[in-house]
Design an enzyme around this catalytic site. Structure first.
Site, mmCIF file in Angstrom:
data_model
loop_
_atom_site.group_PDB
_atom_site.id
_atom_site.type_symbol
_atom_site.label_atom_id
_atom_site.label_comp_id
_atom_site.label_asym_id
_atom_site.label_seq_id
_atom_site.Cartn_x
_atom_site.Cartn_y
_atom_site.Cartn_z
ATOM 1 N N ARG A 84 34.921 33.695 29.436
ATOM 2 C CA ARG A 84 36.083 32.896 29.048
ATOM 3 C C ARG A 84 35.851 32.456 27.608
ATOM 4 O O ARG A 84 34.988 31.625 27.357
ATOM 5 C CB ARG A 84 36.141 31.680 29.983
ATOM 6 C CG ARG A 84 37.433 30.900 29.973
ATOM 7 C CD ARG A 84 37.245 29.559 30.681
ATOM 8 N NE ARG A 84 36.463 28.663 29.845
ATOM 9 C CZ ARG A 84 35.747 27.640 30.296
ATOM 10 N NH1 ARG A 84 35.687 27.367 31.570
ATOM 11 N NH2 ARG A 84 35.063 26.877 29.463
ATOM 12 N N HIS A 86 38.076 25.523 29.090
ATOM 13 C CA HIS A 86 38.648 25.502 30.430
ATOM 14 C C HIS A 86 40.153 25.288 30.356
ATOM 15 O O HIS A 86 40.934 25.976 30.999
ATOM 16 C CB HIS A 86 37.992 24.385 31.247
ATOM 17 C CG HIS A 86 38.767 23.985 32.463
ATOM 18 N ND1 HIS A 86 38.971 24.849 33.526
ATOM 19 C CD2 HIS A 86 39.402 22.829 32.788
ATOM 20 C CE1 HIS A 86 39.686 24.228 34.458
ATOM 21 N NE2 HIS A 86 39.968 23.011 34.031
ATOM 22 N N TYR A 91 30.178 23.204 24.723
ATOM 23 C CA TYR A 91 28.986 23.423 25.557
ATOM 24 C C TYR A 91 28.562 24.893 25.574
ATOM 25 O O TYR A 91 27.547 25.240 26.149
ATOM 26 C CB TYR A 91 29.248 22.921 26.994
ATOM 27 C CG TYR A 91 30.613 23.311 27.531
ATOM 28 C CD1 TYR A 91 30.843 24.584 28.060
ATOM 29 C CD2 TYR A 91 31.692 22.426 27.451
ATOM 30 C CE1 TYR A 91 32.088 24.959 28.520
ATOM 31 C CE2 TYR A 91 32.950 22.794 27.913
ATOM 32 C CZ TYR A 91 33.148 24.058 28.439
ATOM 33 O OH TYR A 91 34.396 24.423 28.880
#
Lengths: 325, 331
Positions: free
Chosen positions: A244, A248, A256
């Site tokens: 990805r 998110h 991160y």
């Protein structure tokens, strides 16, 4: 019934390319709209996952059904989801498939074989299995396909569904998009197995790992699984390894993840890779590519205009359709 | 079970359930059942005894212990045009499938206008010394979820007629069968096809002085208390809600308009439940009818205990209802 061949012809390859490019263009535009504060809600993008999103979905035939998640809008495109529907949904307009009731990618249309999923994961694994149970009971040669990410494989429903689908020998194909992270949680904090697909042996079904950035491989393995299911061969678990490359959700810069990792996977862009594949076969010239991009840009522009000029639902519709007649 | 000539026949509560299932499966090929041990074993309470032999394993599907999984599958099958009936071995285990019921099934039509015609049956209720995990009355949980219908019949006649309506309904219906009644309650019911509408309460006994509003196994407690009150010259009306959601406000308010006194009797826990809702409806829309306070008699806010003296203390009794009737008669 006539099903697509494992080896896609020139027209089909260009269809696949179109859906991947369309997905990317829609998501790029959604990202800009979100950043510009134009959307009332959130966005969950599958950028970088276009190969598995399109490849597996494209293996289905008319009459089959697909169950996706918040990140799989692109997988609904080969089922006929239109850019106008996507933007209307994000804008919360009456013209969306949920008439403003549902958010981001929780949209569907049974006539086109796409289920409107929910946020809880992987709730549509059992729902897809239930669709395939209906097909089995009625002896229809139809197949259900369920998508989820590797994050959702930690949930009990996931395991319950694979187990029951195996016991009942259901015509269902399970796709897991292993994109490295469940929100900010890396795979090594989610599981100790090397591959999600390794878990298939626990359920006595085939488990296959595919290169999630290679659309041909994604299509071909999905196609084999879909047709095996259709012919009574039972379920298959396919894990697509990818990444990805955005956060998110729209608000998440994904700090991160090390920049080097994002850079590495950006270089593995499944669209660029497929363009090279097509060019090598003489199917994609710079001109064809530019024509395709122009066509898609026009479609996206039209869809944004359409959504922005579409009316909102009346407030009082908030209490309608809670029950079926 | 075999074809019976039509007419009435003495039927237990559980046999009324079985009849409804059998007849609906005969009537409609899209009806099928999923659950644990419902096949050769015939179900924990034998509601499906003999079904697999007649309907085959394709329509009577034994499931592994995976409630969330097979309730979710019922949603998918329903979306594809089937009418699944899911049996929970005990109603208590419905919480294992909670998410699929409240998030997947209940919200589907609202979002997509696609119907989810499915029924989840569960043997509920206490009184059988079955302890905290086999005795609950979970109807209140589901009555709070828009998109679900919640049915709790109190008689064999209603059990058959309402289960048929539930199976024919185009929405997810949660159907609780009080297991204390399964083999203890019987009455003469038609062996032929009939339905009882969802959303309609029933005046089970007419009276003039006090209304007891109740449902499920508490109906029998209410009727016994009403008989005892009659001996004292107090005329008690008993309203059986039958459907918990949607509530039949009209029947409730009509009865209070007549008697001016309301007792809400239910086996679910006390707070923020069915009794609170019915009381609020009466207070909001029937305030001018009332001559006294609305009294709630319910289980306490505690889990259902196992040991006989504990469970006897826990459950509302006829004596509890009679003393409430006496209290309310003073107004």
């Amino acid at each position: 019934m006539q099903v697509k061949s494992i080896e896609l012809g020139a027209k089909e390859l260009m269809d696949v390319y179109y859906y991947m490019r369309l997905g990317r263009a829609i998501e790029d535009r959604l990202n800009l709209l979100y950043k510009g504060g134009k959307l009332p809600g959130a966005i969950y993008l599958g950028t970088g996952q276009e190969a598995i999103e399109v490849g597996a979905s494209y293996a289905l035939e008319p009459g089959d059904v697909i169950a996706t998640t918040h990140r799989d809008m692109i997988a609904q495109l080969p089922r006929g989801l239109t850019p106008r529907e996507v933007f209307s949904q994000h804008y919360g307009r009456i013209t969306s498939l949920t008439r403003g009731k549902g958010e981001d990618n929780y949209q569907g249309d049974l006539k086109r074989g796409m289920l409107a999923s929910v946020s809880m994961l992987p709730n549509f694994y059992p729902v897809a299995a239930g669709c395939s149970l209906a097909f089995k009971i009625r002896k229809e040669k139809r197949v259900a396909m369920a998508y989820c990410g590797e994050g959702a494989t930690s949930v009990g429903d996931w395991h319950e569904t694979l187990n029951i689908a195996s016991v009942q020998n259901l015509p269902v194909v399970f796709i897991v998009i292993n994109n490295g992270y469940a929100y900010s949680t890396p795979v090594f904090k989610e599981m100790k197995v090397a591959n999600v697909a390794d878990r298939a042996c626990a359920y006595g079904i085939p488990g296959i790992v595919v290169d999630g950035n290679n659309v041909i491989e994604c299509y071909q393995e999905a196609k084999k699984a879909v047709e095996r299911a259709r012919e009574g061969g039972g379920p298959t678990l396919i894990e697509a390894k990818t990444m990805r490359i955005r956060g998110h959700a729209g608000h998440d810069p994904a700090t991160y993840v090390a920049k080097e990792i994002i850079d590495l996977w950006t270089k593995r862009d499944p669209i660029v890779r497929f363009e090279n594949y097509l060019a090598e076969r003489g199917l994609l010239s710079e001109e064809t590519k530019q024509n395709m991009i122009n066509r898609i840009n026009n479609e996206v522009e039209d869809a944004v205009q359409f959504a922005e000029s579409s009316p909102y639902p009346d407030g009082k519709e908030a209490i309608e359709d809670v029950y079926a007649a | 079970m075999s074809m019976q000539p039509s007419g009435d026949r003495e039927t237990t509560f559980i046999d009324a359930i079985s009849q409804a299932l059998w007849e609906e499966m005969e009537r409609d090929q899209s009806v099928f059942m999923m659950g644990e041990d419902i096949g050769i074993y015939g179900g924990a309470f034998k509601a499906t005894k003999g079904f697999i032999e007649h309907f085959g394993p394709e329509r009577i599907i034994d499931m592994p212990i995976a409630e969330e999984g097979f309730i979710g599958m019922a949603v998918g099958a329903a979306l594809m045009g089937m009418r699944p009936v899911v049996e929970m071995q005990y109603a208590d285990f419905i919480s294992c499938g909670w998410d699929q019921i409240v998030n997947t099934a209940a919200k589907m039509h609202y979002r997509t206008r696609e119907a989810v015609p499915m029924v989840i049956r569960g043997p509920s209720g206490a009184g059988l010394r079955a302890g905290p995990f086999h005795s609950q009355s979970p109807e209140g949980w589901f009555a709070h979820v828009p998109g679900l219908k919640v049915v709790v019949p109190g008689t064999p006649y209603d059990a058959k007629g309402l289960l048929k309506s539930a199976i024919r309904d185009n929405n997810p219906v949660i159907f609780f069968e009080h297991k204390y009644l399964y083999r203890r309650l019987k009455e003469s019911i038609p062996t032929s096809d009939y339905t009882v509408p969802i959303g309609k309460a029933d005046v089970e006994r007419e009276g003039d002085d006090i209304t007891i509003i109740t449902y499920g196994a508490m109906l029998q407690i209410a009727l016994e208390a009403a008989r005892r009150a009659q001996d004292k010259g107090i005329s008690v009306e008993v309203v059986d809600l039958r459907t918990i959601y949607p509530l039949d406000k009209e029947t409730i308010l009509n009865s209070i308009a007549k008697t001016s006194r309301a007792i809400m009797l239910y086996e679910d826990t006390r707070t923020l439940g069915i009794g609170a809702e019915v009381s609020a409806i009466i207070a909001e829309e029937g305030f001018e009818y009332l001559d006294g306070p609305i009294i709630r008699i319910s289980a306490p806010d505690a889990p259902v205990p196992y040991s006989p003296p504990l469970e006897d203390y826990y459950l509302p009794s006829v004596d509890d209802v009679v003393s409430a009737i006496d209290r309310l008669s003073a107004y």
